[in-house]
Structure formats: C-alpha cells, structure tokens
Design a protein around this motif. Structure first.
Motif, short mmCIF file in Angstrom:
data_model
loop_
_atom_site.label_atom_id
_atom_site.label_comp_id
_atom_site.label_asym_id
_atom_site.label_seq_id
_atom_site.Cartn_x
_atom_site.Cartn_y
_atom_site.Cartn_z
N GLY A 131 24.32 -27.09 -44.20
CA GLY A 131 24.86 -28.22 -44.95
C GLY A 131 25.23 -29.38 -44.03
N PHE A 132 25.82 -29.08 -42.86
CA PHE A 132 26.16 -30.14 -41.91
C PHE A 132 24.90 -30.81 -41.37
CE2 PHE A 132 30.23 -27.65 -41.19
CZ PHE A 132 31.02 -28.58 -41.83
N SER A 133 23.81 -30.06 -41.26
CA SER A 133 22.58 -30.66 -40.76
C SER A 133 22.00 -31.69 -41.72
CB SER A 133 21.54 -29.57 -40.49
OG SER A 133 20.97 -29.08 -41.70
N ARG A 134 22.53 -31.72 -42.96
CA ARG A 134 22.04 -32.68 -43.95
C ARG A 134 22.86 -33.97 -43.95
NH1 ARG A 134 17.52 -31.37 -43.98
NH2 ARG A 134 17.16 -32.64 -45.85
N LEU A 135 23.81 -34.11 -43.01
CA LEU A 135 24.53 -35.38 -42.88
C LEU A 135 23.53 -36.50 -42.57
CD1 LEU A 135 27.62 -34.24 -40.78
CD2 LEU A 135 27.70 -35.22 -43.08
N PRO A 136 23.84 -37.75 -42.94
CA PRO A 136 22.89 -38.85 -42.72
C PRO A 136 22.42 -38.93 -41.27
CG PRO A 136 24.72 -39.58 -44.07
CD PRO A 136 25.06 -38.20 -43.61
N SER A 137 21.12 -38.92 -41.06
CA SER A 137 20.57 -38.98 -39.70
C SER A 137 19.36 -39.91 -39.60
CB SER A 137 20.18 -37.58 -39.22
OG SER A 137 19.20 -37.01 -40.05
N ASP A 138 18.60 -40.01 -40.67
CA ASP A 138 17.42 -40.88 -40.65
C ASP A 138 17.86 -42.28 -41.09
OD1 ASP A 138 14.89 -41.86 -40.50
OD2 ASP A 138 14.16 -40.91 -42.35
N LEU A 139 18.47 -43.01 -40.14
CA LEU A 139 19.11 -44.28 -40.47
C LEU A 139 18.13 -45.44 -40.41
CD1 LEU A 139 22.41 -43.83 -38.41
CD2 LEU A 139 21.88 -43.00 -40.72
N ALA A 140 18.30 -46.39 -41.32
CA ALA A 140 17.48 -47.60 -41.34
C ALA A 140 18.08 -48.63 -40.39
CB ALA A 140 17.40 -48.17 -42.75
N ALA A 141 17.27 -49.16 -39.49
CA ALA A 141 17.76 -50.09 -38.47
C ALA A 141 18.45 -51.29 -39.08
CB ALA A 141 16.60 -50.53 -37.57
N GLY A 142 17.86 -51.86 -40.13
CA GLY A 142 18.45 -53.04 -40.74
C GLY A 142 19.83 -52.76 -41.30
N ASP A 143 20.01 -51.61 -41.94
CA ASP A 143 21.31 -51.27 -42.53
C ASP A 143 22.37 -51.06 -41.45
OD1 ASP A 143 20.13 -51.38 -45.00
OD2 ASP A 143 19.83 -49.21 -45.16
#
Length: 547
Positions: A372-384
């Motif tokens: 479940g912790f591995s599903r924390l946001p990781s694939d972040l959008a550079a613009g955001d």
C-alpha cells in the motif's frame, strides 16, 4: 580468547532452569520494558531530526542515513558479544553496564559539534544497547515462569520493539520542533539524545532492587569471533551504502573491496564458531528448524519495517511538506496503537493456536501494508511539481486518512501478531545458561536485518532515483522555462523539483522491494515454524541443550 570464567564453580547441569521466585515481577517487567523501549526508540528517534542535524552539523545528505544505520549496525554487530557477556558475567550486571554506557553515549551525541563526534557517539550507543538488550530478554526467561506469565512478559517486550520504533518518531518530532527547554536554548535534535541520559542512569540504579542476578557460567569470551563478525557486517553495510552513492556505485573499487572483505570476514566468523570451545554464536543453535526459521523471519520483517519508517518519514516531510516535525511524529501514533492491539491479541492466542498461524497471518498483513505504501504518488508530472513549488506549495498532496492511516494500522497490527510468537519460538527450549546467546542471536537478527535492510533498500532507492532524475530533469527544465520563472531562480527550482520527483520514485520502489522481503519471511514462517502451542507452556527438560 579471553578467559572470563567466574571464580565460583560452574553451575550444575540444569541449574537456573527454573526462574527464581521474586516479589517484584511487575516492577521487574517495567524495568526490562523501559530498557528495551529506550534502545529500540533510539533506532528511529533521530529520523525526523535528520534534515535539522544535517543543516546544523553540515552533514551531506548521502551520509545522513549513517546516523540511523551506524547505530543499528553497532547494535546488531555487537549483540552476540553482549549476550555472551551476560551468560559469563551475570545478566543484571551486564544490563546495568549497558544502560550506563548508553546514557554516557547519549550525552556525547547531544553535545556533538561535528559529524565524526555524532557518528562515534551513535556507535557507542549501539555498544550500550548491545549489552542491555539481550540481557533484558534473557532476564525474562530466567525471571518469569513458563506459561501465561512468561507469554505476557514476552508480549510486552515484543510490543516495546514496535512501540519504541513508532514512539521514537513521535518523541523525535516533538523534541526537534523546540529550540528551548526549561528556559535553556538547545537545538531540538540534541534533546533526542540527551533525554536518554536520566532514563538510563535511573534504570541502572533501580536494577539491583527489582531484578534478580543470574548465575555466572564458566567459559571464555570469543574475541576473534566478535571481531570478525562485527567487522564483516560493517564491511557489507558500508559497501551497500557506498554503492548507493552516485559518486561511487557498484563498480567502484572501494565498494567491491568492502563487500568482498565483509563476505570473507563473515566466512571466517562461521569457521571460528565451529572450532572454538566457547563460540560466540554456537552453530548448534540453528539446528532446531523452528528456531532457525524464527531467526530468519525476524531478520526479514524488521528490515522492511525500519526501512519503512526511514523512507516514509522523509517522504512526508520532503514531498508532502509536513511541518512542524511534531506533525510527522504524530502521524505515526496509530502504529503504536496497532502494535499494542496485535501483541495483546497474539499473546492470548498463542496459548490456543500454533504460532505458525499467528505469525504467518501477521507477515501477510505487513506485506499488504508495505505494498500500500508503494502506491504513494511517485510518477509526478514535471509541470505540476514546478508550479506547486514555485507558489510555495508541496510536491505532492498526501491524503493521510486514505493513503497512510489504513496501512500504518495494518502493518502495526501485523507486526504485533508476528513479533510475539516468533520471540517465543526463537528462545523456546533454550537452556538457561545459553539464554543470553539465544537472546543475542534473536536481537542480532532484528538489528542486523534493520541495518542491512535499510542499506540494501537505500541502494535500490538511490539507483532508481538516479535513473528517474535523468528523465525528469529535462522535463523540469522545460516546465520552468514555460512557467516564466526568472533565470536566477529557474535552475534551483528545476533541480529541487527533480530531486523530489526522483526521491518519490526511489522510495516507493523501496517499499515494493520491502514487500518482497516480508513475503519471503512469511513463506519461511508458514513452511518451517512447526512448534505446537502446547509446547510453549513448558520449559526445556533438564539436560536438553540448544538445538
């Protein structure tokens, strides 16, 4: 080898097999629990303070993990020595010595003015903990009668391991958030060390009143074994940590040399232990399948747990922007509650259900939580990310109730179900004069597992983060240019956004690998822990030796 045989004759076979009667069982358990809580708490109390320590003492980010790993490594590497000294010199005496050393080292750590002094103090703290912890666990075996009383004592002791880790984050967050105490200006991170001084001294002074001394057993101290075992572990952890650094990596000569030296020294340790008359870690202790499986599982599971605390506390502070430090600390409070519930339940169930089923269920729950912790946001959008940081916001928006709380509760409950039965099966039917060794091996597996696990997962996270940065960096540069940020701010903004995005990718990957470690431990439990619950209510028959 150093001869530490007591002046008195060696005890007769079976002596000390039954716990001595005492009127202070309750206070004895409180004192043992305080000692265990203090040494385990220190494995995590500095986690939240790491950014502040780094800034105050000018410690490079790559070296910050050594503040955590250095303590765990010294603790785990010297535990066998501590357990053996307790058998030879008396466990209460060794417990008291460990508490005093721990208190002195904490004072030195709180007063440290540079990186070298702080890391040295952490190593000395590890020595004190290595003396105190196995003595405390062995004193439960020799103080409390087998059956429900001992099971409850083990449940409380095991709960201290999990509660200490979580409470360390809470206390560390609270202390770090202050800059003065009782009118005296003190950096908050220094109090995370100084708070141990009065606790350790008072506990050492009270020990003779409430704890019975164990018999001193004839034997020699295995100094070569202690040296090769400790240095071997240091070599492997140092090599893994060096491999995680971008400036070195796996192909670096120093990395390879350290790993090879570590493996050779550990091989020498095993050879020494098979040939000396009084080994630090008798190989026979692994001959019992259930005990060996318990040791292996207690190495795998804490490895993932302590890595979880390390990465998660940095994730919510760096990416989530959680402030002040106390906010981060209290976020882990449910972990303490969950492990108390799990440990209490398992201590009752272990009288009626075989430990395999209890610990096996606990490890599965822990693995689900880590996933479940591995599903924390990781694939972040550079613009955001760039837009949020430019406006003073955080890199990610973490919903505590949905993204963290369920998994903290699930993991802590699973740890409570796991630690109690595995602690019982790991030291079950170990002869009284060997209980220090058995306790030392158990604690060694926990602490070495934590040190190796953190080093290994940090290496994984670092390599993933490096690869992620190579992709994210150009995207962040384009986002900064598109946002119209002034040139003098643009470079640092792009670099900061890249570092945060890379850390998010690396840490969530570390959680995923940690899930695999716990699942391996779970398979070991289900397949090889086969002692029946009825057996846990009995002591070893007179004359039965380890393994």
């Amino acid at each position: 080898m150093t001869d530490l045989s007591p002046a008195s004759p060696a005890p007769a076979q079976g002596e000390d097999a039954a716990p001595p009667a005492t009127r202070h069982l309750g206070w004895a358990l409180v004192l043992i629990s305080v000692a265990q809580l203090m040494v385990v708490l220190d494995a995590t109390i500095a986690n939240i303070a790491l950014p502040y320590i780094g800034a105050d003492l000018d410690i490079a980010e790559a070296n910050l993990s050594w503040i955590v790993t250095g303590y765990a490594l010294a603790f785990g590497g010297l535990l066998l020595l501590g357990g053996r000294l307790g058998d030879l010199l008396g466990r209460r005496r060794v417990l008291m010595a460990g508490l005093v050393i721990f208190a002195v080292a904490s004072l030195l750590g709180g007063l440290a003015t540079n990186e070298g002094l702080l890391l040295g103090a952490r190593g000395l703290q590890g020595l004190g903990a290595a003396l105190a912890s196995p003595a405390a666990l062995a004193l439960i075996t020799t103080t409390f009668p087998a059956g429900p009383a001992r099971n409850r004592a083990f449940a409380i002791y095991a709960a201290m391991s999990g509660i200490g880790a979580a409470f360390g984050l809470i206390l560390g967050g609270w202390l770090t958030g202050h800059s003065s105490f009782f009118g005296v200006d003190v950096e908050g991170w220094r109090m995370t060390f100084l708070i141990n001084v009065p606790i350790g001294i008072v506990a050492a002074l009270l020990a003779p009143r409430f704890l019975p001394e164990s018999a001193r057993h004839a034997g020699r101290l295995d100094v070569p074994g202690a040296a090769t075992g400790t240095l071997g572990l240091l070599g492997i952890v140092f090599g893994l940590t060096r491999a995680s650094e971008e400036a070195h990596g796996w192909g670096d000569t120093g990395t390879i040399a350290s790993l090879v030296a570590g493996v050779v020294l550990l091989a020498a340790f095993i050879v020494i232990e098979t040939r000396v008359s009084d080994p630090l870690m008798p190989i026979r202790i692994f001959a019992n399948r259930t005990r060996a499986a318990s040791f292996v599982a207690m190495m795998m599971v804490p490895a993932a747990m302590f890595a979880m605390f390390f990465f998660l506390s940095l994730y919510v502070q760096n990416l989530g922007g959680w402030e002040p430090p106390l906010e981060t600390g209290f976020a882990f409070l449910p972990f303490s509650i969950g492990i108390i519930v799990g440990a209490t339940l398992s201590s009752n169930l272990v009288n009626r259900i075989d430990p395999r089923f209890i610990a096996g269920t606990g490890t599965v729950l822990a693995a689900i939580a880590l996933f479940g912790f591995s599903r924390l946001p990781s694939d972040l959008a550079a613009g955001d990310v760039v837009s949020s940081l430019a406006s003073g916001g955080s890199a990610v928006d973490i919903d505590y109730v949905s993204s963290m709380l369920p998994y903290l509760l699930l993991m802590s409950f699973g740890m409570g179900l796991t630690f109690v039965p595995l602690t019982l099966t790991a030291v079950h039917h170990v002869r009284a004069e060997d209980s220090g060794i058995g306790s030392g091996v158990l604690n060694t597996m926990q602490q070495v597992g934590g040190a190796l696990g953190l080093a290994a997962l940090a290496t994984v996270a670092s390599h993933v983060a490096t690869n992620s940065a190579e992709t994210f960096g150009p995207q962040a540069g384009q986002a900064v240019a598109g946002a119209g940020v002034p040139a003098e701010q643009g470079a640092s903004l792009a670099q900061g956004a890249t570092q945060l995005a890379a850390f998010a990718d690396g840490s969530t990957t570390a959680f995923l690998v940690g899930t695999g470690l716990v699942l391996i431990g779970s398979v070991v439990v289900w397949l090889f822990v086969d002692v029946k619950h009825e057996e846990l209510a009995t002591d070893a028959p007179e004359g039965v030796h380890v393994g």
